[in-house]
Design an enzyme around this catalytic site. Structure first.
Site, PDB file in Angstrom:
ATOM      1  N   ASP A 418       1.063  -1.282  -0.365  1.00 15.23           N
ATOM      2  CA  ASP A 418       0.156  -0.112   0.318  1.00 15.23           C
ATOM      3  C   ASP A 418       0.810   1.111  -0.062  1.00 15.23           C
ATOM      4  O   ASP A 418       2.439   1.259   0.520  1.00 15.23           O
ATOM      5  CB  ASP A 418      -0.744   0.052   1.618  1.00 15.23           C
ATOM      6  CG  ASP A 418      -1.533   0.797   1.654  1.00 15.23           C
ATOM      7  OD1 ASP A 418      -2.012   1.439   0.442  1.00 15.23           O
ATOM      8  OD2 ASP A 418      -2.255   0.982   2.864  1.00 15.23           O
ATOM      9  N   GLU A 421       2.897   5.234  -4.257  1.00 16.22           N
ATOM     10  CA  GLU A 421       2.732   6.106  -4.862  1.00 16.22           C
ATOM     11  C   GLU A 421       4.353   6.751  -5.087  1.00 16.22           C
ATOM     12  O   GLU A 421       4.384   6.514  -6.504  1.00 16.22           O
ATOM     13  CB  GLU A 421       1.784   7.107  -5.015  1.00 16.22           C
ATOM     14  CG  GLU A 421       0.561   6.157  -5.143  1.00 16.22           C
ATOM     15  CD  GLU A 421      -0.316   5.446  -4.099  1.00 16.22           C
ATOM     16  OE1 GLU A 421       0.726   5.307  -3.149  1.00 16.22           O
ATOM     17  OE2 GLU A 421      -0.449   4.191  -4.633  1.00 16.22           O
ATOM     18  N   ASP A 496      -9.148   3.743  -2.418  1.00 14.75           N
ATOM     19  CA  ASP A 496     -10.276   3.631  -1.881  1.00 14.75           C
ATOM     20  C   ASP A 496     -11.236   4.899  -2.723  1.00 14.75           C
ATOM     21  O   ASP A 496     -11.449   5.735  -2.364  1.00 14.75           O
ATOM     22  CB  ASP A 496      -9.177   4.799  -0.407  1.00 14.75           C
ATOM     23  CG  ASP A 496      -8.045   4.575  -0.316  1.00 14.75           C
ATOM     24  OD1 ASP A 496      -8.187   3.707  -0.193  1.00 14.75           O
ATOM     25  OD2 ASP A 496      -7.818   5.681   0.775  1.00 14.75           O
TER      26      ASP A 496
HETATM   27  O1  MIG Z   1      -4.055   6.558   4.771  1.00 14.68           O
HETATM   28  O2  MIG Z   1      -3.801   0.772   5.453  1.00 14.68           O
HETATM   29  O3  MIG Z   1      -5.701   3.020   0.697  1.00 14.68           O
HETATM   30  O4  MIG Z   1      -6.911   0.329   1.231  1.00 14.68           O
HETATM   31  O5  MIG Z   1      -6.686   0.406   5.080  1.00 14.68           O
HETATM   32  C1  MIG Z   1      -4.610   4.809   4.466  1.00 14.68           C
HETATM   33  C2  MIG Z   1      -4.806   1.820   5.775  1.00 14.68           C
HETATM   34  C3  MIG Z   1      -3.779   3.849   4.054  1.00 14.68           C
HETATM   35  C4  MIG Z   1      -4.921   3.349   2.646  1.00 14.68           C
HETATM   36  C5  MIG Z   1      -5.282   2.221   1.551  1.00 14.68           C
HETATM   37  C6  MIG Z   1      -6.770   1.499   2.098  1.00 14.68           C
HETATM   38  C7  MIG Z   1      -6.004   0.764   3.614  1.00 14.68           C
HETATM   39  C8  MIG Z   1      -5.103   2.126   4.557  1.00 14.68           C
HETATM   40  N1  MIG Z   1      -4.205   2.622   3.933  1.00 14.68           N
END
Ligand code: MIG
Length: 805
Positions: A418, A421, A496
């Protein structure tokens, strides 16, 4: 008066400066050219232009701007997208100087290069112009390379597809977008850019398709006839003009050729096709176990439970919180015993904590991204101050990959990357500073060049690392960010989203365009991430996702729960019904995954993929195909209990009633909340199995073949692929079913390849009226007929089934 003249002159001067600045430098005219053995290189006034043939259908166009004193004509020839093992194919071609233009022709395309000014035209062998430059290729100086622009003519009725993870309709005509991987936290349905960058599109012009892949990792801009009616433009903020022209004429051909360039998704473990649930975050252990037991008690098939960031010890990657999960491996083995798999999150940001082993090791190895003056780049994310591995370095990727060992030893089955980017809590840019430096294979490039590939390369480090540690077992990685080629390393989800019908609706064209962009393994947070889904929305979202490649429910912290059972009955039964349908169709779905892993065929397809001659499909994006034969038309509007469905030509079977419906028309179809409209193409043979509570609970010894007899056509071929579902080089079996129809006769010929012997027999269900007799391998055979279904059984060795009517 003089004042007026003065100001007019001044205004004109400003205008001239502005215009010349905006135009920058153009390529100029051809002076000489030479045959390179794999295409041609043209020496133009201001640049070298090379047209290299990758295959007879794929031409790579590169512009090397003449730079005084430069050692080479082009920038370093390395791509983050093109697969490393791209076969070198020698294409035969001819070059002809026609005076005003040069013709480069292969067996598939003609490229005409007009000499003054330099303009490229790509034609098919019938002389049809697929694509032509509107104006000469041009550029402006940029801090790294050039800011390049390519402008091509746009004709009325030309459609565009692809461009990866973008909002808006399927057809990208008249849209514009930016490629710059961005963590998105809004609920705007038109946000751009999003998490991934796929600078690739397909043009469809008078039913003929071509593709263009602009392989430039800097921030790129696509204006597909948005600003100007008569042209479309793609440009970058750095690097080089480097694109691949891919001939069709079928959209299918273009997608497969693009996948040939950027590589194929490895076949995932079969459990990754199962239903998954996630939460930010399930903890502590007792909650995870409650969820696990609840799903089984509710008889909702479920394969995977996900651990979001709260499982970590203070957001430190590769650790876990010992008070929330005192015995992680004990918990995971209990879950394994119940048939579950566990996937956990790893982010790129490493907490800058001198007592934390990953930080310490990384510092020792000098693994983290730095500023030009040598200081560490530090960005804030969940763990506060963080440092970031430089994934462009092989040694860093290897080290990172090895860090997964502890979690793998605790039994974790797959990983979720996650925030890659990279998404950083920077109030203005939301990401790293532009001047942060990456090794980039010794080029020491800035964040501007590496940003869009950071996520893909993190996923690469993850996949390659865990693959090494897992031996023969197949790995599973999910990544939020990515660049073209990501499919080689990870599945993707669309980040999200928000719990509302608009977001449900927009997922469909987004998935379809991801599939057309070479990225078949895709899904979204079922139910929506932000906010909470109403019972109706949750049911509709589950229905729409029931055959989507990645099927994962997920929800933000602080929102109401969203698991399939939270709204009780009838909603949970409605949801259960379609999760069961997925598990029943698992052999079909897995076969689609197999095809995607072989040639890049999307698993989820827009109708135009199979019906390119039917212009009604060109903008159709509220229904889709799974593989070739299943058409899904989910209800996407709040309160709706019926919808308009378009059935392309041929006959279709209503999957619920098995009624035969004529195609080539739109029809209203009743779909109360309990119903997902699903239609099966005549001639299809769908391999199915008994659904279990998880993908491998019920054996595959007996496969049920659901046969939908041909009606308006005479023949069709279907396949079934199966293997052990877990090992990388598992033996496989590939069945081919050839169906033929004559006036009173329907035959199915079976052929089999491969040594996997997990499938022992077939139960056959034919949806038709009763036959007079059934002959299997030349022997008349007993059958049962009931309510429009013929029931037969055969062994895996069967060769020929004949139904005589
Ligand atoms: O700023 O890990 O897209 O699926 O639950 C949020 C927490 C960070 C973004 C992900 C989301 C995840 C969340 N993450």
């Amino acid at each position: 008066m003089t004042k007026l003249i003065k100001s007019i002159v001044l205004a004109l001067l400003v205008l001239i400066c502005f215009v010349s600045q905006a135009l920058g430098e153009i390529i100029g005219s051809v002076q000489t050219f030479q045959d390179m053995g794999n295409g041609i290189e043209l020496n133009c006034t201001n640049a070298y232009l090379s047209i290299e043939l990758i295959t007879p259908e794929i031409a790579r166009v590169r512009v090397g701007v003449k730079r005084p004193g430069a050692e080479s004509r082009y920038l370093e020839d390395f791509s983050y997208a093109i697969r490393e093992d791209l076969p070198k194919i020698k294409s035969s071609y001819k070059v002809k100087d026609n005076g005003k233009s040069i013709l480069l022709s292969t067996t598939a395309i003609d490229v005409v290069i007009s000499k003054n000014p330099v303009l490229l035209t790509f034609l098919d062998k019938e002389g049809f112009c697929l694509s032509e430059d509107f104006s000469p290729m041009s550029w402006l100086p940029a801090p790294e390379g050039q800011s390049v622009t390519c402008t091509k003519s746009l004709s009325y009725g030309e459609h565009f597809y692809g461009l990866g993870e973008k909002t808006g309709p399927l057809d990208k005509r008249r849209s514009k977008c930016v490629m710059w991987n961005t963590g998105e936290y809004g609920d705007d349905i038109r946000s751009d850019p999003l998490y991934q960058s796929h600078p690739f599109f397909i043009g469809l012009k008078e039913n003929k398709a071509y593709g263009i892949f602009f392989d430039n990792t800097y921030r790129t801009h696509f204006d597909m006839g948005h600003t100007f009616e008569d042209r479309y433009i793609f440009r970058s903020e750095g690097g080089e003009l480097d694109y691949y022209f891919i001939a069709g004429p079928l959209v299918k051909d273009v997608v497969k050729r693009f996948s040939f360039l950027t590589g194929y998704m490895p076949l995932p473990p079969i459990w990754a096709l199962g239903h998954m649930i996630c939460r930010w975050s399930y903890y502590p252990e007792t909650e995870v176990m409650d969820i696990a037991r609840r799903a089984r008690a509710e008889e909702i098939p479920l394969d995977v439970i996900w651990l979001d960031i709260h499982y970590m010890d203070g957001y430190r990657c590769f650790t876990w919180d010992k008070s929330r999960f005192p015995d992680l491996s004990g918990m995971v083995s209990k879950l394994h015993a119940m048939g579950y798999k566990v996937v956990s999150m790893i982010n790129p940001g490493i907490k800058a904590d001198p007592r934390y082993f990953v930080f310490k090791e990384g510092i020792q190895r000098d693994a983290f991204v730095k500023y030009p003056h040598g200081g560490l780049y530090i960005g804030k994310v969940w763990p506060k101050e963080c440092v970031f591995p430089d994934f462009t370095r092989l040694d860093v990727r290897k080290w990172w990959g090895s860090l997964y060992n502890g979690l793998l030893e605790a039994g974790i089955d797959g990983f979720w990357n996650d925030m890659n980017e990279p998404d950083i809590f920077h109030p203005q840019t939301g990401t790293m500073d532009d001047n942060a430096v990456f090794n980039d294979f010794g080029l020491n490039s800035s964040h501007k060049k590496i940003h869009n590939v950071y996520g893909s390369y993190m996923a690469k480090a993850t996949l390659e690392g865990i693959s090494r540690l897992m031996g023969k077992k197949r790995a599973f990685v999910l990544s939020r960010a990515g660049y073209s080629g990501l499919q080689r390393y990870a599945a993707s989800w669309t980040g999200d989203n928000t719990s509302n019908f608009d977001h449900l609706r927009l997922q469909i064209p987004m998935f379809l365009n991801m599939g057309l962009s070479g990225t078949p393994f895709i899904g979204s947070d079922i139910g929506g991430f932000f906010k909470s889904a109403s019972a109706e929305l949750l049911v509709r979202w589950y229905q729409a996702s029931s055959l989507v490649p990645l099927m994962r429910e997920h929800n933000c912290r602080g929102e109401y729960d969203q698991e399939p059972w939270v709204h009780g009955d009838p909603y949970k039964s409605f949801i259960r019904k379609y999760i069961n349908m997925r598990y029943r169709l698992l052999p079909y779905l897995y076969t689609c995954f197999y095809e995607a892993s072989k040639d890049g065929s999307p698993i989820m397809r827009p109708l135009l993929y199979e019906y390119q001659q039917d212009s009604n499909t060109f903008t159709l994006d509220d229904q889709f195909l799974i593989g070739r034969d299943i058409l899904v038309a989910p209800v996407l509007q709040e309160g709706a209990v019926r919808r308009l469905v378009y059935l392309p030509k041929g006959n279709w079977y209503d999957y619920e009633t098995k009624d035969v419906l004529e195609g080539n028309r739109s029809m209203y179809y009743d779909a109360p909340l309990s119903m997902l409209p699903v239609f099966i193409k005549e001639g299809a043979i769908l391999p199915t199995k008994e659904p279990g509570l998880y993908t491998t609970e019920k054996s595959i010894e007996t496969i049920t073949l659901e046969i939908f007899p041909l009606q308006t056509r005479d023949s069709s071929t279907s396949i079934l692929y199966m293997d052990d579902g877990v090992t990388k080089d598992s033996p496989f079996v590939l069945f081919e079913f050839d169906m033929k129809k004559t006036e009173n006769n329907l035959c199915i010929e079976f052929t089999r390849k491969g040594a996997f012997d997990g499938i022992k027999s077939f139960d056959v269900k034919v949806y038709s009226g009763p036959p007079r007799k059934v002959i299997i391998d030349n022997e008349e055979t007993e059958f049962r007929y009931e309510d429009g279904v013929i029931y037969l059984t055969t062994t895996k060795d069967v060769k020929l089934v004949e139904l005589i009517y």
